[in-house]
Design a protein around this motif. Sequence first.
Motif, PDB file in Angstrom:
ATOM      1  N   VAL A  77       8.756  -3.207   7.021  1.00  0.00           N
ATOM      2  CA  VAL A  77       7.873  -2.363   6.211  1.00  0.00           C
ATOM      3  C   VAL A  77       8.670  -1.269   5.522  1.00  0.00           C
ATOM      4  O   VAL A  77       8.497  -0.996   4.320  1.00  0.00           O
ATOM      5  CB  VAL A  77       6.759  -1.759   7.095  1.00  0.00           C
ATOM      6  CG1 VAL A  77       5.949  -0.729   6.303  1.00  0.00           C
ATOM      7  CG2 VAL A  77       5.839  -2.854   7.615  1.00  0.00           C
ATOM      8  N   ILE A  78       9.587  -0.642   6.246  1.00  0.00           N
ATOM      9  CA  ILE A  78      10.415   0.423   5.673  1.00  0.00           C
ATOM     10  C   ILE A  78      11.329  -0.129   4.594  1.00  0.00           C
ATOM     11  O   ILE A  78      11.444   0.436   3.495  1.00  0.00           O
ATOM     12  CB  ILE A  78      11.228   1.118   6.783  1.00  0.00           C
ATOM     13  CG1 ILE A  78      10.287   1.836   7.755  1.00  0.00           C
ATOM     14  CG2 ILE A  78      12.223   2.101   6.183  1.00  0.00           C
ATOM     15  CD1 ILE A  78      10.982   2.399   8.973  1.00  0.00           C
ATOM     16  N   VAL A  79      11.977  -1.249   4.870  1.00  0.00           N
ATOM     17  CA  VAL A  79      12.936  -1.816   3.918  1.00  0.00           C
ATOM     18  C   VAL A  79      12.230  -2.318   2.664  1.00  0.00           C
ATOM     19  O   VAL A  79      12.704  -2.098   1.542  1.00  0.00           O
ATOM     20  CB  VAL A  79      13.746  -2.943   4.589  1.00  0.00           C
ATOM     21  CG1 VAL A  79      14.577  -3.695   3.565  1.00  0.00           C
ATOM     22  CG2 VAL A  79      14.649  -2.363   5.665  1.00  0.00           C
ATOM     23  N   TYR A  80      11.094  -2.983   2.811  1.00  0.00           N
ATOM     24  CA  TYR A  80      10.382  -3.493   1.644  1.00  0.00           C
ATOM     25  C   TYR A  80       9.813  -2.352   0.801  1.00  0.00           C
ATOM     26  O   TYR A  80       9.767  -2.450  -0.433  1.00  0.00           O
ATOM     27  CB  TYR A  80       9.253  -4.420   2.082  1.00  0.00           C
ATOM     28  CG  TYR A  80       9.721  -5.735   2.648  1.00  0.00           C
ATOM     29  CD1 TYR A  80      11.054  -6.138   2.500  1.00  0.00           C
ATOM     30  CD2 TYR A  80       8.875  -6.578   3.360  1.00  0.00           C
ATOM     31  CE1 TYR A  80      11.505  -7.332   3.033  1.00  0.00           C
ATOM     32  CE2 TYR A  80       9.308  -7.773   3.886  1.00  0.00           C
ATOM     33  CZ  TYR A  80      10.622  -8.145   3.731  1.00  0.00           C
ATOM     34  OH  TYR A  80      11.066  -9.338   4.249  1.00  0.00           O
ATOM     35  N   THR A  81       9.378  -1.291   1.460  1.00  0.00           N
ATOM     36  CA  THR A  81       8.924  -0.129   0.700  1.00  0.00           C
ATOM     37  C   THR A  81      10.076   0.489  -0.080  1.00  0.00           C
ATOM     38  O   THR A  81       9.932   0.842  -1.256  1.00  0.00           O
ATOM     39  CB  THR A  81       8.311   0.918   1.646  1.00  0.00           C
ATOM     40  OG1 THR A  81       7.256   0.307   2.399  1.00  0.00           O
ATOM     41  CG2 THR A  81       7.751   2.091   0.863  1.00  0.00           C
ATOM     42  N   TYR A  82      11.220   0.609   0.569  1.00  0.00           N
ATOM     43  CA  TYR A  82      12.418   1.118  -0.110  1.00  0.00           C
ATOM     44  C   TYR A  82      12.837   0.200  -1.257  1.00  0.00           C
ATOM     45  O   TYR A  82      13.269   0.668  -2.314  1.00  0.00           O
ATOM     46  CB  TYR A  82      13.546   1.266   0.913  1.00  0.00           C
ATOM     47  CG  TYR A  82      14.930   1.151   0.345  1.00  0.00           C
ATOM     48  CD1 TYR A  82      15.524   2.215  -0.335  1.00  0.00           C
ATOM     49  CD2 TYR A  82      15.665  -0.025   0.480  1.00  0.00           C
ATOM     50  CE1 TYR A  82      16.807   2.106  -0.861  1.00  0.00           C
ATOM     51  CE2 TYR A  82      16.936  -0.135  -0.033  1.00  0.00           C
ATOM     52  CZ  TYR A  82      17.504   0.926  -0.702  1.00  0.00           C
ATOM     53  OH  TYR A  82      18.761   0.814  -1.223  1.00  0.00           O
ATOM     54  N   MET A  83      12.681  -1.091  -1.088  1.00  0.00           N
ATOM     55  CA  MET A  83      13.123  -2.052  -2.086  1.00  0.00           C
ATOM     56  C   MET A  83      12.199  -2.069  -3.302  1.00  0.00           C
ATOM     57  O   MET A  83      12.668  -2.195  -4.444  1.00  0.00           O
ATOM     58  CB  MET A  83      13.189  -3.452  -1.460  1.00  0.00           C
ATOM     59  CG  MET A  83      13.642  -4.557  -2.390  1.00  0.00           C
ATOM     60  SD  MET A  83      13.714  -6.167  -1.569  1.00  0.00           S
ATOM     61  CE  MET A  83      11.974  -6.416  -1.182  1.00  0.00           C
ATOM     62  N   ASN A  84      10.896  -1.942  -3.101  1.00  0.00           N
ATOM     63  CA  ASN A  84       9.934  -2.062  -4.194  1.00  0.00           C
ATOM     64  C   ASN A  84       9.503  -0.731  -4.789  1.00  0.00           C
ATOM     65  O   ASN A  84       8.857  -0.716  -5.842  1.00  0.00           O
ATOM     66  CB  ASN A  84       8.684  -2.808  -3.708  1.00  0.00           C
ATOM     67  CG  ASN A  84       8.959  -4.267  -3.420  1.00  0.00           C
ATOM     68  OD1 ASN A  84       9.758  -4.904  -4.092  1.00  0.00           O
ATOM     69  ND2 ASN A  84       8.309  -4.802  -2.400  1.00  0.00           N
ATOM     70  N   VAL A 138       0.836  -1.201   0.000  1.00  0.00           N
ATOM     71  CA  VAL A 138       0.000   0.000   0.000  1.00  0.00           C
ATOM     72  C   VAL A 138       0.873   1.255   0.000  1.00  0.00           C
ATOM     73  O   VAL A 138       0.606   2.221  -0.744  1.00  0.00           O
ATOM     74  CB  VAL A 138      -0.945  -0.012   1.214  1.00  0.00           C
ATOM     75  CG1 VAL A 138      -1.686   1.312   1.332  1.00  0.00           C
ATOM     76  CG2 VAL A 138      -1.946  -1.157   1.095  1.00  0.00           C
ATOM     77  N   LEU A 139       1.922   1.267   0.800  1.00  0.00           N
ATOM     78  CA  LEU A 139       2.826   2.420   0.825  1.00  0.00           C
ATOM     79  C   LEU A 139       3.513   2.618  -0.521  1.00  0.00           C
ATOM     80  O   LEU A 139       3.678   3.760  -0.988  1.00  0.00           O
ATOM     81  CB  LEU A 139       3.864   2.240   1.933  1.00  0.00           C
ATOM     82  CG  LEU A 139       3.367   2.383   3.369  1.00  0.00           C
ATOM     83  CD1 LEU A 139       4.480   2.076   4.352  1.00  0.00           C
ATOM     84  CD2 LEU A 139       2.816   3.780   3.605  1.00  0.00           C
ATOM     85  N   CYS A 140       3.906   1.514  -1.151  1.00  0.00           N
ATOM     86  CA  CYS A 140       4.551   1.616  -2.464  1.00  0.00           C
ATOM     87  C   CYS A 140       3.602   2.211  -3.499  1.00  0.00           C
ATOM     88  O   CYS A 140       4.006   3.044  -4.318  1.00  0.00           O
ATOM     89  CB  CYS A 140       5.032   0.241  -2.917  1.00  0.00           C
ATOM     90  SG  CYS A 140       6.563  -0.302  -2.143  1.00  0.00           S
ATOM     91  N   ILE A 181       4.364  -9.991  -3.982  1.00  0.00           N
ATOM     92  CA  ILE A 181       5.136 -11.229  -4.138  1.00  0.00           C
ATOM     93  C   ILE A 181       6.577 -11.022  -3.707  1.00  0.00           C
ATOM     94  O   ILE A 181       7.168 -11.860  -3.008  1.00  0.00           O
ATOM     95  CB  ILE A 181       5.055 -11.713  -5.596  1.00  0.00           C
ATOM     96  CG1 ILE A 181       3.632 -12.170  -5.922  1.00  0.00           C
ATOM     97  CG2 ILE A 181       6.042 -12.846  -5.844  1.00  0.00           C
ATOM     98  CD1 ILE A 181       3.440 -12.541  -7.374  1.00  0.00           C
ATOM     99  N   PHE A 182       7.185  -9.896  -4.115  1.00  0.00           N
ATOM    100  CA  PHE A 182       8.569  -9.629  -3.729  1.00  0.00           C
ATOM    101  C   PHE A 182       8.707  -9.516  -2.210  1.00  0.00           C
ATOM    102  O   PHE A 182       9.671 -10.028  -1.628  1.00  0.00           O
ATOM    103  CB  PHE A 182       9.061  -8.343  -4.393  1.00  0.00           C
ATOM    104  CG  PHE A 182       9.271  -8.480  -5.872  1.00  0.00           C
ATOM    105  CD1 PHE A 182       9.650  -9.691  -6.426  1.00  0.00           C
ATOM    106  CD2 PHE A 182       9.087  -7.398  -6.715  1.00  0.00           C
ATOM    107  CE1 PHE A 182       9.837  -9.829  -7.794  1.00  0.00           C
ATOM    108  CE2 PHE A 182       9.276  -7.524  -8.077  1.00  0.00           C
ATOM    109  CZ  PHE A 182       9.656  -8.742  -8.619  1.00  0.00           C
ATOM    110  N   ALA A 183       7.761  -8.842  -1.566  1.00  0.00           N
ATOM    111  CA  ALA A 183       7.821  -8.697  -0.114  1.00  0.00           C
ATOM    112  C   ALA A 183       7.511 -10.016   0.598  1.00  0.00           C
ATOM    113  O   ALA A 183       8.116 -10.329   1.627  1.00  0.00           O
ATOM    114  CB  ALA A 183       6.846  -7.609   0.345  1.00  0.00           C
TER     115      ALA A 183
END
Length: 287
Positions: free
Chosen positions: A155-162, A95-97, A217-219
């Motif tokens: 949550v922060i890292v996955y948002t940064y990653m995607n 959702v953040l992405c 899927i990536f997260a």
Amino acid sequence: MISATPAMPRRSPLRTRARILTATRAGAALIVSLLFFAPIYWMILTALKSGNEAFKATPSLIVWPDFENFALVFTQSNFGLALSTSLFVSVTSTVLCLVLGASIAYPLARVKMRGQKHIAFWILSLRIIPPIAVIIPLFLLLRSVGLTGSIWSLVIVYTYMNLPLTVWLLRGFFADLPTEIEEASFVDGAGRLRTFIGITLPLTAPGLIATALLCFIFAWNEFLFANILTGAATRTAPVGLTEYVTPVSVEWNKIMAAGTLVVLPVWIGALAAQRYLVRGLTLGAVK
């Protein structure tokens, strides 16, 4: 009087060649599908077997289903908590992405600026960085603010990653949308924000759903960051699979049962959004 026998119609060589080509493609697609489905079928089959049946010299391909392994996964370990943690982290970061990515991608697609393409490529290049190269700096940064061991660190890292991939995909979807539709909304008196929320986003819904599914899927499948940044109470499902591997044994039946539970949400989500996924990934390909 001899009646002439009507000549049999001859098959067109092009039609015959087309049928052979279609049959060949169908056979190749079937073989490839079986190769991809075979490991998943074997995982589900092993999860439905008892401990002794899984290690027979001649394993059977059809068994009477036994759901004891699935029950043991939830009763004898914290894998249920790991599944709920993965679901929360994956949905929140997705959702953040989408919110952040749409707010960045739309100006890149609509506002003419100098070096616009270079900015988009630079954003995408952030996704190319190997995770192992940034795990130590991210760990030190998150530890300095007291977020290590917390689900919010993921949550922060996955948002940064995607986020770079989200911006890149949504920029293409927004750019393929004709500007005349938005200009008609401006003529009717709608502002930029109202047009974006009420017209642009609904028209690019297939692209948004396709992007959201990829981010989820990536997260959901990520292991490295989850293994280092979480604790015993905040581990995700991929990390939770490792607790069935001990120095003295490997509980294959439970690993396969837990693996089936990990695959199931992604599989259900992909089937539910299959129509939108195909439309979203091909949006703008044919005009």
